[in-house]
Design a protein around this motif. Structure first.
Motif, PDB file in Angstrom:
ATOM      1  N   GLU A  25       8.932  58.374  17.618  1.00  0.00           N
ATOM      2  CA  GLU A  25       8.065  58.080  18.444  1.00  0.00           C
ATOM      3  C   GLU A  25       6.687  57.312  17.916  1.00  0.00           C
ATOM      4  OE1 GLU A  25       9.439  61.023  18.868  1.00  0.00           O
ATOM      5  OE2 GLU A  25      10.352  60.903  20.772  1.00  0.00           O
ATOM      6  N   ARG A  26       6.569  57.622  16.611  1.00  0.00           N
ATOM      7  CA  ARG A  26       5.589  56.919  15.857  1.00  0.00           C
ATOM      8  C   ARG A  26       5.931  55.565  15.669  1.00  0.00           C
ATOM      9  NH1 ARG A  26       5.142  61.976  13.059  1.00  0.00           N
ATOM     10  NH2 ARG A  26       3.460  63.311  13.960  1.00  0.00           N
ATOM     11  N   GLN A  27       6.900  55.354  15.443  1.00  0.00           N
ATOM     12  CA  GLN A  27       7.664  54.073  14.925  1.00  0.00           C
ATOM     13  C   GLN A  27       7.957  53.079  16.368  1.00  0.00           C
ATOM     14  OE1 GLN A  27      11.009  54.560  12.642  1.00  0.00           O
ATOM     15  NE2 GLN A  27      10.628  56.221  11.794  1.00  0.00           N
ATOM     16  N   LEU A  28       7.876  53.586  17.390  1.00  0.00           N
ATOM     17  CA  LEU A  28       8.406  52.764  18.636  1.00  0.00           C
ATOM     18  C   LEU A  28       7.023  52.097  18.889  1.00  0.00           C
ATOM     19  CD1 LEU A  28      10.071  55.500  21.001  1.00  0.00           C
ATOM     20  CD2 LEU A  28      11.105  53.773  19.509  1.00  0.00           C
ATOM     21  N   ARG A  29       7.424  50.688  19.361  1.00  0.00           N
ATOM     22  CA  ARG A  29       6.162  49.890  19.847  1.00  0.00           C
ATOM     23  C   ARG A  29       6.858  49.304  21.214  1.00  0.00           C
ATOM     24  NH1 ARG A  29       3.982  52.299  16.929  1.00  0.00           N
ATOM     25  NH2 ARG A  29       3.357  51.740  14.810  1.00  0.00           N
ATOM     26  N   ALA A  30       6.055  48.841  21.984  1.00  0.00           N
ATOM     27  CA  ALA A  30       6.107  48.181  23.276  1.00  0.00           C
ATOM     28  C   ALA A  30       6.668  46.779  23.097  1.00  0.00           C
ATOM     29  CB  ALA A  30       4.985  47.938  24.164  1.00  0.00           C
TER      30      ALA A  30
END
Length: 57
Positions: A25-30
């Protein structure tokens, strides 16, 4: 790889696999980030009572 092991007839399962955390989740970006804007509504609340029964962790 995820392995699911069960003891015969007991109905209990044990999972053997990687530990899940928030690393993904820390790596995800919109794909399309929201635009920056000011808040268009405010909600006022009042905190009442004591916090004696609450367990602060």
């Amino acid at each position: 790889m995820l392995v699911l092991a069960a003891s015969a007839g007991c109905g209990h399962f044990t999972l053997y696999g990687p530990v899940l955390d928030l690393g993904l989740e820390r790596q995800l970006r919109a794909a399309t980030p929201l635009s920056i804007r000011t808040a268009d509504r405010m909600i006022t609340t009042e905190l009442q009572g004591t916090m004696n029964g609450y367990a602060w962790s």
